[in-house]
Design a protein around this motif. Sequence first.
Motif, PDB file in Angstrom:
ATOM      1  N   VAL A  27     -29.761  -4.111  -1.652  1.00 21.64           N
ATOM      2  CA  VAL A  27     -28.812  -4.912  -2.432  1.00 21.64           C
ATOM      3  C   VAL A  27     -27.795  -4.013  -3.121  1.00 21.64           C
ATOM      4  O   VAL A  27     -26.591  -4.293  -3.111  1.00 21.64           O
ATOM      5  N   LEU A  28     -28.244  -2.923  -3.697  1.00 25.50           N
ATOM      6  CA  LEU A  28     -27.346  -2.003  -4.392  1.00 25.50           C
ATOM      7  C   LEU A  28     -26.329  -1.397  -3.430  1.00 25.50           C
ATOM      8  O   LEU A  28     -25.131  -1.338  -3.740  1.00 25.50           O
ATOM      9  N   SER A  30     -25.282  -2.590  -0.560  1.00 23.76           N
ATOM     10  CA  SER A  30     -24.358  -3.586  -0.024  1.00 23.76           C
ATOM     11  C   SER A  30     -23.277  -3.946  -1.034  1.00 23.76           C
ATOM     12  O   SER A  30     -22.140  -4.229  -0.662  1.00 23.76           O
ATOM     13  N   ARG A  31     -23.591  -3.922  -2.303  1.00 24.42           N
ATOM     14  CA  ARG A  31     -22.606  -4.238  -3.336  1.00 24.42           C
ATOM     15  C   ARG A  31     -21.726  -3.055  -3.675  1.00 24.42           C
ATOM     16  O   ARG A  31     -20.601  -3.230  -4.121  1.00 24.42           O
ATOM     17  N   ARG A  32     -22.216  -1.867  -3.495  1.00 27.10           N
ATOM     18  CA  ARG A  32     -21.500  -0.662  -3.890  1.00 27.10           C
ATOM     19  C   ARG A  32     -20.210  -0.479  -3.111  1.00 27.10           C
ATOM     20  O   ARG A  32     -19.220   0.013  -3.625  1.00 27.10           O
ATOM     21  N   ALA A  35     -16.498  -5.868  -1.541  1.00 27.61           N
ATOM     22  CA  ALA A  35     -16.680  -7.149  -0.851  1.00 27.61           C
ATOM     23  C   ALA A  35     -16.360  -7.008   0.629  1.00 27.61           C
ATOM     24  O   ALA A  35     -15.554  -6.185   1.033  1.00 27.61           O
TER      25      ALA A  35
END
Length: 138
Positions: A27-28, A30-32, A35
């Motif tokens: 999750v980290l 993919s967000r880093r 978008a």
Amino acid sequence: MDRLFEFVVNHYILASLFVAFLLAILVLESRRGGAKISAQGAVTLINKDEAIVLDIRDRKDFNEGRITGSVNIPLNSLKSRVNELSKHKEKQIIVADKMGQHSAMAVKQLNAEGYDNVVRLNGGIADWKASNLPLVKK
């Protein structure tokens, strides 16, 4: 495989912590990178003239096929050539690479330079081709 199942049953707390940490890392990461936008979403933005495509592939790959109207600045020279994008600062910038693996680094660099409307093309040019969208060849 039986031993793995036996280990998980005997050490369920350790196994659940491993799964939780693995999910947190995914999750980290993919967000880093900023978008993502799909190929169809990119087409919509490009057609409305609200977005510019920044292709960060090498010149050779860029000449083999590119998205119409895209600007080519290879990733390794992005930091020194970022001022070429200053006229597009108010538009949405879509970062495209070969397969979507390196575009997150470009998004980070552009965000550090003050570009806020930056997204990355999910899957890169490979996904663009897979969606049967056109590429221009020189």
